[in-house]
Design a protein around this motif. Structure first.
Motif, short mmCIF file in Angstrom:
data_model
loop_
_atom_site.label_atom_id
_atom_site.label_comp_id
_atom_site.label_asym_id
_atom_site.label_seq_id
_atom_site.Cartn_x
_atom_site.Cartn_y
_atom_site.Cartn_z
N PRO A 9 0.47 9.30 -13.62
CA PRO A 9 1.12 8.24 -12.84
C PRO A 9 0.58 8.22 -11.41
CG PRO A 9 2.62 10.09 -13.20
CD PRO A 9 1.42 10.32 -14.08
N ILE A 10 0.53 7.05 -10.84
CA ILE A 10 0.09 6.92 -9.45
C ILE A 10 1.10 7.65 -8.55
CG2 ILE A 10 -0.33 5.31 -7.56
CD1 ILE A 10 -1.33 3.32 -9.63
N PRO A 11 0.64 8.53 -7.68
CA PRO A 11 1.57 9.30 -6.84
C PRO A 11 2.42 8.40 -5.95
CG PRO A 11 -0.64 10.24 -6.78
CD PRO A 11 -0.76 8.91 -7.47
N ASN A 12 3.65 8.82 -5.73
CA ASN A 12 4.54 8.05 -4.85
C ASN A 12 3.96 7.90 -3.45
OD1 ASN A 12 6.52 7.55 -6.75
ND2 ASN A 12 7.68 9.41 -6.27
N SER A 13 3.24 8.93 -2.99
CA SER A 13 2.66 8.85 -1.64
C SER A 13 1.68 7.70 -1.54
CB SER A 13 1.96 10.17 -1.30
OG SER A 13 0.96 10.48 -2.26
N ALA A 14 0.93 7.41 -2.62
CA ALA A 14 -0.01 6.28 -2.61
C ALA A 14 0.74 4.96 -2.68
CB ALA A 14 -0.97 6.41 -3.79
N LEU A 15 1.78 4.90 -3.50
CA LEU A 15 2.57 3.67 -3.62
C LEU A 15 3.25 3.33 -2.30
CD1 LEU A 15 4.20 4.36 -7.10
CD2 LEU A 15 2.48 2.60 -6.61
N ASN A 16 3.73 4.34 -1.60
CA ASN A 16 4.43 4.11 -0.33
C ASN A 16 3.50 3.61 0.76
OD1 ASN A 16 6.80 4.99 -1.51
ND2 ASN A 16 6.58 7.11 -0.79
N GLN A 38 2.83 0.79 -10.00
CA GLN A 38 2.73 1.96 -10.87
C GLN A 38 2.08 1.63 -12.21
OE1 GLN A 38 2.22 5.15 -11.69
NE2 GLN A 38 3.99 5.65 -10.34
N ASN A 39 1.45 2.64 -12.81
CA ASN A 39 0.91 2.46 -14.16
C ASN A 39 2.03 2.02 -15.09
OD1 ASN A 39 -1.67 3.27 -13.44
ND2 ASN A 39 -1.35 5.42 -14.00
N PRO A 40 1.80 1.02 -15.93
CA PRO A 40 2.87 0.48 -16.77
C PRO A 40 3.48 1.49 -17.73
CG PRO A 40 0.72 -0.39 -17.45
CD PRO A 40 0.53 0.30 -16.13
N GLU A 41 2.74 2.52 -18.11
CA GLU A 41 3.28 3.54 -19.01
C GLU A 41 4.13 4.57 -18.29
OE1 GLU A 41 0.14 4.19 -22.53
OE2 GLU A 41 -0.77 4.22 -20.54
N TRP A 42 4.20 4.44 -16.97
CA TRP A 42 4.99 5.37 -16.15
C TRP A 42 5.95 4.60 -15.24
CZ3 TRP A 42 4.99 10.31 -17.48
CH2 TRP A 42 3.90 10.81 -18.20
N PRO A 43 6.89 3.83 -15.81
CA PRO A 43 7.79 3.01 -14.98
C PRO A 43 8.70 3.87 -14.10
CG PRO A 43 8.54 3.09 -17.25
CD PRO A 43 7.19 3.74 -17.24
#
Length: 458
Positions: free
Chosen positions: A439-446, A453-458
Protein backbone atom coordinates in the motif's frame (compact mmCIF):
# COMPACT_ATOMS: atom_id res chain seq x y z
CA UNK A 1 23.83 10.63 -7.81
CA UNK A 2 26.36 7.85 -7.33
CA UNK A 3 27.35 9.02 -3.87
CA UNK A 4 23.80 9.69 -2.78
CA UNK A 5 22.66 6.24 -3.85
CA UNK A 6 25.07 4.83 -1.29
CA UNK A 7 25.56 7.70 1.15
CA UNK A 8 26.87 11.22 0.79
CA UNK A 9 27.81 14.00 3.13
CA UNK A 10 27.25 16.66 0.47
CA UNK A 11 24.11 15.50 -1.37
CA UNK A 12 20.67 14.41 -0.13
CA UNK A 13 20.99 11.16 1.83
CA UNK A 14 19.38 8.64 -0.49
CA UNK A 15 21.17 5.46 0.59
CA UNK A 16 18.69 4.31 3.23
CA UNK A 17 16.09 3.91 0.50
CA UNK A 18 18.35 1.69 -1.63
CA UNK A 19 20.98 0.17 0.66
CA UNK A 20 19.46 0.17 4.16
CA UNK A 21 16.88 -1.81 6.09
CA UNK A 22 13.89 -0.38 4.21
CA UNK A 23 15.21 -1.67 0.87
CA UNK A 24 16.41 -4.96 2.33
CA UNK A 25 13.03 -5.56 3.98
CA UNK A 26 10.96 -4.70 0.92
CA UNK A 27 13.12 -6.68 -1.49
CA UNK A 28 14.37 -9.47 0.77
CA UNK A 29 12.18 -10.37 3.75
CA UNK A 30 9.10 -10.90 1.60
CA UNK A 31 10.66 -13.93 -0.11
CA UNK A 32 10.92 -17.47 1.25
CA UNK A 33 14.72 -17.13 1.28
CA UNK A 34 15.18 -14.52 4.01
CA UNK A 35 13.68 -13.33 7.27
CA UNK A 36 14.30 -11.00 10.20
CA UNK A 37 14.74 -12.98 13.41
CA UNK A 38 18.10 -11.96 14.89
CA UNK A 39 17.01 -8.62 16.36
CA UNK A 40 14.58 -9.01 19.28
CA UNK A 41 13.45 -5.42 18.76
CA UNK A 42 12.40 -5.97 15.14
CA UNK A 43 9.25 -7.98 15.71
CA UNK A 44 7.15 -5.41 13.91
CA UNK A 45 9.25 -5.75 10.79
CA UNK A 46 8.91 -9.54 10.97
CA UNK A 47 5.13 -9.26 11.11
CA UNK A 48 4.98 -6.63 8.37
CA UNK A 49 7.29 -8.14 5.77
CA UNK A 50 7.89 -11.82 6.59
CA UNK A 51 4.22 -12.48 7.40
CA UNK A 52 2.66 -10.00 4.94
CA UNK A 53 0.85 -7.91 7.53
CA UNK A 54 1.44 -4.71 5.60
CA UNK A 55 0.74 -1.40 7.33
CA UNK A 56 0.13 1.97 5.70
CA UNK A 57 2.02 3.88 8.38
CA UNK A 58 5.17 1.73 8.35
CA UNK A 59 8.11 4.11 8.43
CA UNK A 60 10.27 1.71 6.41
CA UNK A 61 7.88 1.80 3.47
CA UNK A 62 7.63 5.57 3.82
CA UNK A 63 11.41 5.89 3.73
CA UNK A 64 11.60 3.58 0.71
CA UNK A 65 9.06 5.75 -1.16
CA UNK A 66 10.62 9.07 -0.16
CA UNK A 67 14.22 8.20 -0.97
CA UNK A 68 13.33 6.77 -4.37
CA UNK A 69 11.77 10.07 -5.27
CA UNK A 70 14.78 11.94 -3.89
CA UNK A 71 16.99 9.98 -6.30
CA UNK A 72 14.51 10.58 -9.13
CA UNK A 73 14.66 14.29 -8.29
CA UNK A 74 18.46 14.28 -8.45
CA UNK A 75 18.32 12.60 -11.85
CA UNK A 76 15.72 15.08 -13.10
CA UNK A 77 17.89 17.96 -11.93
CA UNK A 78 20.77 16.79 -14.12
CA UNK A 79 18.60 15.89 -17.12
CA UNK A 80 16.69 19.19 -17.10
CA UNK A 81 19.87 21.23 -16.64
CA UNK A 82 21.50 19.55 -19.63
CA UNK A 83 18.41 20.16 -21.78
CA UNK A 84 18.00 23.78 -20.66
CA UNK A 85 21.63 24.60 -21.42
CA UNK A 86 21.55 22.56 -24.64
CA UNK A 87 24.54 20.49 -23.55
CA UNK A 88 25.21 18.10 -26.42
CA UNK A 89 28.92 17.42 -26.04
CA UNK A 90 29.84 13.73 -25.62
CA UNK A 91 30.60 13.99 -21.90
CA UNK A 92 27.25 15.64 -21.16
CA UNK A 93 25.37 13.04 -23.19
CA UNK A 94 27.03 10.33 -21.09
CA UNK A 95 26.08 12.15 -17.88
CA UNK A 96 22.47 12.37 -19.04
CA UNK A 97 22.54 8.66 -19.91
CA UNK A 98 23.85 7.86 -16.43
CA UNK A 99 21.05 9.87 -14.86
CA UNK A 100 18.45 8.15 -17.03
CA UNK A 101 19.86 4.76 -16.06
CA UNK A 102 19.42 5.57 -12.38
CA UNK A 103 15.99 7.13 -12.90
CA UNK A 104 14.87 3.92 -14.61
CA UNK A 105 16.44 1.89 -11.80
CA UNK A 106 14.41 3.84 -9.24
CA UNK A 107 11.16 3.63 -11.17
CA UNK A 108 11.59 -0.11 -11.72
CA UNK A 109 11.78 -0.55 -7.96
CA UNK A 110 8.71 1.64 -7.52
CA UNK A 111 6.47 0.07 -10.17
CA UNK A 112 7.09 -3.50 -9.07
CA UNK A 113 6.72 -2.56 -5.41
CA UNK A 114 3.69 -0.25 -5.52
CA UNK A 115 2.19 -0.64 -9.00
CA UNK A 116 0.81 2.71 -10.16
CA UNK A 117 2.98 5.62 -8.96
CA UNK A 118 3.43 9.29 -9.93
CA UNK A 119 5.68 9.85 -12.93
CA UNK A 120 7.83 12.93 -12.32
CA UNK A 121 10.25 14.02 -15.03
CA UNK A 122 10.78 17.67 -14.13
CA UNK A 123 12.22 19.74 -11.31
CA UNK A 124 9.64 20.49 -8.60
CA UNK A 125 10.12 24.14 -7.69
CA UNK A 126 6.97 24.91 -5.69
CA UNK A 127 4.93 23.38 -2.90
CA UNK A 128 2.02 22.75 -5.24
CA UNK A 129 4.35 20.99 -7.65
CA UNK A 130 4.44 17.91 -5.42
CA UNK A 131 0.79 17.20 -6.23
CA UNK A 132 1.12 14.68 -9.04
CA UNK A 133 -1.42 11.94 -9.83
CA UNK A 134 -0.42 8.34 -10.40
CA UNK A 135 0.46 7.01 -13.83
CA UNK A 136 -0.60 3.55 -14.94
CA UNK A 137 1.80 0.62 -14.77
CA UNK A 138 2.16 0.53 -18.60
CA UNK A 139 2.93 4.28 -18.59
CA UNK A 140 5.65 3.84 -15.99
CA UNK A 141 7.18 0.97 -17.95
CA UNK A 142 7.09 3.03 -21.15
CA UNK A 143 9.00 5.75 -19.27
CA UNK A 144 11.54 3.14 -18.09
CA UNK A 145 11.88 1.82 -21.65
CA UNK A 146 12.64 5.29 -22.99
CA UNK A 147 15.24 6.03 -20.30
CA UNK A 148 17.03 2.71 -20.70
CA UNK A 149 17.00 2.87 -24.50
CA UNK A 150 18.68 6.29 -24.28
CA UNK A 151 21.19 4.90 -21.77
CA UNK A 152 21.97 1.91 -24.01
CA UNK A 153 22.69 4.23 -26.92
CA UNK A 154 24.78 6.80 -25.06
CA UNK A 155 26.66 5.02 -22.28
CA UNK A 156 30.12 3.66 -23.08
CA UNK A 157 30.72 -0.07 -23.38
CA UNK A 158 33.44 0.24 -20.74
CA UNK A 159 35.29 2.87 -18.72
CA UNK A 160 38.94 3.57 -18.06
CA UNK A 161 40.20 1.98 -14.84
CA UNK A 162 39.96 5.25 -12.91
CA UNK A 163 36.19 5.29 -13.56
CA UNK A 164 35.60 1.58 -12.94
CA UNK A 165 32.10 0.86 -11.72
CA UNK A 166 30.27 3.62 -13.53
CA UNK A 167 27.18 2.61 -15.50
CA UNK A 168 27.77 1.14 -18.96
CA UNK A 169 25.64 0.29 -21.97
CA UNK A 170 25.82 -3.32 -20.77
CA UNK A 171 24.31 -2.31 -17.43
CA UNK A 172 21.49 -0.48 -19.20
CA UNK A 173 20.79 -3.46 -21.48
CA UNK A 174 20.82 -5.86 -18.55
CA UNK A 175 18.44 -3.72 -16.51
CA UNK A 176 16.21 -3.28 -19.55
CA UNK A 177 16.11 -7.03 -20.17
CA UNK A 178 15.05 -7.57 -16.57
CA UNK A 179 12.18 -5.10 -16.90
CA UNK A 180 11.08 -6.86 -20.10
CA UNK A 181 11.02 -10.25 -18.40
CA UNK A 182 8.56 -8.82 -15.88
CA UNK A 183 6.26 -8.11 -18.83
CA UNK A 184 6.94 -11.43 -20.57
CA UNK A 185 8.39 -9.68 -23.62
CA UNK A 186 10.64 -12.61 -24.35
CA UNK A 187 11.98 -11.66 -27.78
CA UNK A 188 13.24 -8.15 -26.91
CA UNK A 189 14.62 -9.45 -23.60
CA UNK A 190 16.55 -12.20 -25.37
CA UNK A 191 17.93 -9.74 -27.93
CA UNK A 192 19.31 -7.49 -25.19
CA UNK A 193 20.80 -10.41 -23.25
CA UNK A 194 22.54 -11.80 -26.34
CA UNK A 195 23.90 -8.31 -27.06
CA UNK A 196 25.50 -8.31 -23.60
CA UNK A 197 26.79 -11.87 -24.02
CA UNK A 198 28.25 -11.14 -27.45
CA UNK A 199 29.91 -7.93 -26.23
CA UNK A 200 32.56 -10.12 -24.54
CA UNK A 201 32.83 -7.55 -21.75
CA UNK A 202 31.82 -9.95 -18.99
CA UNK A 203 32.43 -13.51 -17.86
CA UNK A 204 31.56 -15.75 -14.93
CA UNK A 205 34.02 -15.25 -12.08
CA UNK A 206 35.32 -18.22 -10.11
CA UNK A 207 35.33 -19.41 -7.44
CA UNK A 208 31.77 -18.35 -6.70
CA UNK A 209 32.35 -17.22 -3.12
CA UNK A 210 34.97 -14.68 -4.20
CA UNK A 211 32.37 -12.61 -6.06
CA UNK A 212 31.21 -11.36 -2.68
CA UNK A 213 34.58 -10.64 -1.11
CA UNK A 214 36.51 -7.38 -1.33
CA UNK A 215 38.83 -9.06 -3.83
CA UNK A 216 35.79 -9.74 -6.03
CA UNK A 217 34.54 -6.18 -6.23
CA UNK A 218 34.14 -5.03 -9.85
CA UNK A 219 35.27 -8.46 -11.05
CA UNK A 220 34.71 -9.82 -14.56
CA UNK A 221 31.15 -10.78 -13.62
CA UNK A 222 30.20 -7.37 -12.29
CA UNK A 223 27.84 -5.43 -14.54
CA UNK A 224 26.81 -2.89 -11.94
CA UNK A 225 27.39 -2.60 -8.21
CA UNK A 226 27.03 0.16 -5.66
CA UNK A 227 30.50 0.78 -4.29
CA UNK A 228 31.32 1.43 -0.64
CA UNK A 229 34.44 1.98 1.44
CA UNK A 230 35.25 2.68 5.07
CA UNK A 231 38.70 3.43 6.44
CA UNK A 232 39.85 5.47 9.37
CA UNK A 233 39.85 9.20 8.74
CA UNK A 234 37.72 9.22 5.59
CA UNK A 235 35.10 11.46 7.17
CA UNK A 236 32.31 8.87 6.83
CA UNK A 237 32.02 9.80 3.17
CA UNK A 238 31.88 6.48 1.36
CA UNK A 239 30.15 4.03 3.69
CA UNK A 240 26.94 2.09 3.07
CA UNK A 241 24.20 0.57 5.23
CA UNK A 242 23.96 -2.45 2.88
CA UNK A 243 26.46 -4.66 4.67
CA UNK A 244 25.86 -3.09 8.06
CA UNK A 245 22.16 -3.95 8.28
CA UNK A 246 22.80 -7.56 7.23
CA UNK A 247 26.09 -8.35 8.99
CA UNK A 248 26.45 -10.91 11.78
CA UNK A 249 24.87 -9.53 14.95
CA UNK A 250 27.08 -10.00 18.01
CA UNK A 251 27.57 -8.32 21.36
CA UNK A 252 28.40 -4.62 21.11
CA UNK A 253 32.09 -3.85 21.02
CA UNK A 254 33.18 -7.44 20.42
CA UNK A 255 34.84 -8.94 17.35
CA UNK A 256 31.44 -10.37 16.32
CA UNK A 257 29.68 -7.01 16.38
CA UNK A 258 29.60 -7.03 12.57
CA UNK A 259 26.13 -5.67 11.84
CA UNK A 260 22.45 -5.75 12.70
CA UNK A 261 21.63 -9.21 11.37
CA UNK A 262 18.49 -7.99 9.62
CA UNK A 263 18.53 -10.38 6.67
CA UNK A 264 19.11 -14.01 7.53
CA UNK A 265 18.56 -17.15 5.42
CA UNK A 266 15.58 -19.39 6.12
CA UNK A 267 15.59 -23.12 6.76
CA UNK A 268 13.62 -23.46 3.53
CA UNK A 269 16.47 -21.91 1.55
CA UNK A 270 19.06 -23.98 3.40
CA UNK A 271 17.29 -27.17 2.37
CA UNK A 272 16.71 -26.17 -1.24
CA UNK A 273 20.19 -26.71 -2.72
CA UNK A 274 21.18 -29.59 -4.94
CA UNK A 275 23.79 -31.93 -3.45
CA UNK A 276 27.30 -30.72 -4.25
CA UNK A 277 26.29 -27.13 -5.06
CA UNK A 278 29.20 -24.95 -3.92
CA UNK A 279 26.88 -21.95 -3.73
CA UNK A 280 25.28 -23.23 -0.55
CA UNK A 281 28.44 -22.92 1.55
CA UNK A 282 29.17 -19.54 -0.05
CA UNK A 283 25.72 -18.22 0.82
CA UNK A 284 24.80 -19.62 4.23
CA UNK A 285 26.87 -19.08 7.36
CA UNK A 286 25.87 -21.34 10.25
CA UNK A 287 25.67 -20.34 13.89
CA UNK A 288 27.79 -22.48 16.22
CA UNK A 289 29.76 -23.95 13.31
CA UNK A 290 33.09 -23.47 11.54
CA UNK A 291 32.80 -20.90 8.74
CA UNK A 292 34.50 -23.20 6.22
CA UNK A 293 37.74 -21.30 5.86
CA UNK A 294 38.94 -19.48 2.78
CA UNK A 295 37.85 -22.14 0.28
CA UNK A 296 34.21 -21.56 1.29
CA UNK A 297 34.25 -17.81 1.79
CA UNK A 298 35.12 -17.98 5.47
CA UNK A 299 38.01 -16.78 7.61
CA UNK A 300 38.80 -19.84 9.69
CA UNK A 301 36.48 -18.88 12.54
CA UNK A 302 33.82 -20.74 14.45
CA UNK A 303 30.68 -18.64 14.56
CA UNK A 304 29.33 -18.48 18.11
CA UNK A 305 25.66 -19.00 18.93
CA UNK A 306 24.95 -15.27 19.03
CA UNK A 307 21.17 -14.98 18.78
CA UNK A 308 18.23 -17.17 17.86
CA UNK A 309 19.30 -16.98 14.19
CA UNK A 310 20.46 -20.36 12.88
CA UNK A 311 21.99 -18.85 9.73
CA UNK A 312 23.56 -15.62 8.48
CA UNK A 313 23.97 -14.11 5.02
CA UNK A 314 27.48 -15.19 4.08
CA UNK A 315 27.49 -12.97 1.00
CA UNK A 316 28.04 -9.96 3.29
CA UNK A 317 30.22 -11.79 5.85
CA UNK A 318 33.16 -9.74 7.06
CA UNK A 319 36.05 -10.41 9.41
CA UNK A 320 37.28 -8.48 12.44
CA UNK A 321 40.72 -8.29 10.82
CA UNK A 322 39.13 -6.25 7.99
CA UNK A 323 38.33 -3.57 10.53
CA UNK A 324 41.82 -3.61 11.98
CA UNK A 325 43.35 -3.36 8.49
CA UNK A 326 41.17 -0.34 7.77
CA UNK A 327 42.27 1.33 11.01
CA UNK A 328 38.76 1.12 12.46
CA UNK A 329 39.57 -0.84 15.61
CA UNK A 330 36.66 -2.35 17.49
CA UNK A 331 33.53 -2.38 15.31
CA UNK A 332 30.97 0.24 16.16
CA UNK A 333 27.72 1.56 14.75
CA UNK A 334 29.43 3.69 12.12
CA UNK A 335 32.06 1.15 11.09
CA UNK A 336 30.49 -2.30 11.26
CA UNK A 337 30.46 -3.88 7.79
CA UNK A 338 29.90 -0.53 6.08
CA UNK A 339 32.46 -1.24 3.32
CA UNK A 340 30.48 -3.96 1.51
CA UNK A 341 29.61 -3.35 -2.16
CA UNK A 342 26.07 -4.14 -3.28
CA UNK A 343 26.19 -6.39 -6.37
CA UNK A 344 23.15 -5.18 -8.30
CA UNK A 345 23.65 -6.78 -11.74
CA UNK A 346 25.80 -9.83 -12.47
CA UNK A 347 26.64 -11.66 -15.70
CA UNK A 348 25.08 -14.86 -14.34
CA UNK A 349 21.76 -12.99 -14.38
CA UNK A 350 22.21 -12.22 -18.07
CA UNK A 351 22.80 -15.92 -18.82
CA UNK A 352 19.78 -17.08 -16.84
CA UNK A 353 17.53 -14.32 -18.22
CA UNK A 354 18.61 -15.29 -21.74
CA UNK A 355 17.85 -18.91 -20.94
CA UNK A 356 14.41 -18.06 -19.60
CA UNK A 357 13.51 -15.86 -22.54
CA UNK A 358 14.71 -18.42 -25.08
CA UNK A 359 12.81 -21.23 -23.40
CA UNK A 360 9.60 -19.22 -23.23
CA UNK A 361 9.84 -18.48 -26.95
CA UNK A 362 9.52 -22.23 -27.42
CA UNK A 363 10.99 -24.88 -29.69
CA UNK A 364 13.80 -27.38 -29.26
CA UNK A 365 16.36 -24.99 -30.77
CA UNK A 366 15.62 -22.31 -28.22
CA UNK A 367 15.42 -24.95 -25.51
CA UNK A 368 18.89 -26.19 -26.34
CA UNK A 369 20.21 -22.62 -26.26
CA UNK A 370 18.62 -22.22 -22.83
CA UNK A 371 20.23 -25.41 -21.59
CA UNK A 372 23.64 -24.22 -22.73
CA UNK A 373 23.38 -20.96 -20.78
CA UNK A 374 22.05 -22.71 -17.69
CA UNK A 375 24.90 -25.22 -17.86
CA UNK A 376 27.49 -22.43 -17.85
CA UNK A 377 26.12 -21.31 -14.51
CA UNK A 378 25.82 -24.86 -13.19
CA UNK A 379 29.40 -25.71 -14.13
CA UNK A 380 30.71 -22.85 -12.02
CA UNK A 381 28.56 -24.16 -9.15
CA UNK A 382 30.19 -27.61 -9.43
CA UNK A 383 27.08 -29.28 -10.85
CA UNK A 384 26.56 -31.49 -13.87
CA UNK A 385 24.91 -30.45 -17.11
CA UNK A 386 21.21 -30.74 -17.82
CA UNK A 387 19.65 -31.44 -21.20
CA UNK A 388 16.54 -29.96 -22.74
CA UNK A 389 13.53 -32.28 -22.61
CA UNK A 390 10.61 -29.93 -22.99
CA UNK A 391 9.62 -26.37 -22.14
CA UNK A 392 8.05 -27.23 -18.77
CA UNK A 393 11.12 -29.19 -17.63
CA UNK A 394 13.48 -26.39 -18.64
CA UNK A 395 11.26 -23.77 -17.02
CA UNK A 396 11.43 -25.63 -13.71
CA UNK A 397 15.20 -26.01 -14.03
CA UNK A 398 15.68 -22.29 -14.67
CA UNK A 399 13.51 -21.37 -11.69
CA UNK A 400 15.55 -23.62 -9.42
CA UNK A 401 18.81 -22.28 -10.82
CA UNK A 402 17.80 -18.67 -10.24
CA UNK A 403 16.99 -19.39 -6.61
CA UNK A 404 20.35 -21.05 -5.93
CA UNK A 405 22.41 -18.54 -7.91
CA UNK A 406 20.86 -15.37 -6.49
CA UNK A 407 19.92 -16.47 -2.98
CA UNK A 408 20.04 -13.51 -0.56
CA UNK A 409 20.52 -11.14 -3.52
CA UNK A 410 16.94 -9.80 -3.58
CA UNK A 411 15.64 -11.46 -6.74
CA UNK A 412 13.47 -14.20 -5.25
CA UNK A 413 10.29 -12.34 -4.17
CA UNK A 414 9.86 -10.55 -7.47
CA UNK A 415 10.69 -13.72 -9.41
CA UNK A 416 7.91 -15.56 -7.58
CA UNK A 417 5.47 -12.75 -8.32
CA UNK A 418 6.26 -12.53 -12.03
CA UNK A 419 6.12 -16.33 -12.39
CA UNK A 420 2.69 -16.38 -10.67
CA UNK A 421 4.19 -18.74 -8.10
CA UNK A 422 3.92 -16.40 -5.10
CA UNK A 423 0.53 -17.63 -3.88
CA UNK A 424 1.66 -21.25 -3.96
CA UNK A 425 5.05 -20.65 -2.33
CA UNK A 426 4.29 -17.75 0.03
CA UNK A 427 0.61 -18.42 0.72
CA UNK A 428 1.36 -20.41 3.90
CA UNK A 429 3.05 -17.28 5.28
CA UNK A 430 -0.03 -15.15 4.64
CA UNK A 431 0.60 -13.95 1.10
CA UNK A 432 -2.39 -13.11 -1.11
CA UNK A 433 -2.39 -11.70 -4.63
CA UNK A 434 -2.85 -8.16 -3.29
CA UNK A 435 0.49 -8.47 -1.47
CA UNK A 436 2.37 -8.22 -4.78
CA UNK A 437 1.96 -4.46 -4.25
CA UNK A 438 2.57 -2.64 -1.00
CA UNK A 439 0.00 0.00 0.00
CA UNK A 440 1.10 3.56 -0.64
CA UNK A 441 2.47 4.91 2.67
CA UNK A 442 0.32 7.41 4.54
CA UNK A 443 3.27 9.81 4.60
CA UNK A 444 3.19 9.95 0.78
CA UNK A 445 -0.59 10.36 0.66
CA UNK A 446 -0.45 13.20 3.18
CA UNK A 447 2.07 15.10 1.07
CA UNK A 448 0.32 14.83 -2.30
CA UNK A 449 -3.33 15.86 -2.63
CA UNK A 450 -3.70 14.10 -6.01
CA UNK A 451 -2.32 10.77 -4.83
CA UNK A 452 -4.82 8.00 -4.06
CA UNK A 453 -4.33 4.65 -2.35
CA UNK A 454 -3.91 1.40 -4.24
CA UNK A 455 -7.44 0.07 -4.84
CA UNK A 456 -6.63 -3.29 -3.20
CA UNK A 457 -5.67 -1.46 -0.01
CA UNK A 458 -8.68 0.80 0.79
Amino acid sequence: IYGGLRNSATEPFIGDGFEGIAWVAMNGFRSDDAEIVADPGAGGWHQTYDLFQYTKDDWGAGLYWDKHYVLIGQCNKLIVKAATQNLTDPASLINVAEAKFFRAYAYFDMVRTFGEVPKIDSIISSVSGVNVAKSTVPEIYAFIDADLTYAEQNLPVSWLAEYAGRATSGAAKTMHAKTLLYRQQWGPALNLCTDVINSNQYSLFAPYYKIFKQSGELCSESIFEVQASKVSGDGNTYWSRFGQCQGVRGASGTSWDLGWGWNTPTADLEGSYEAGDVRKKATILYSNQFDGGESEGGYGNTVPNLTNALYWNKKVYSNYNDYLAAGLGTPNNEAQNTFVNHRVLRYADVLLMAAEAANELGGAGNGNLAAGWVNEVRARAGLGSITYVDQAQMRAAIKKERRSEFAMEFERFFDLVRWNDAITVLGPLGYQNKHRYYPIPNSALNGNTLLVQNPEWP
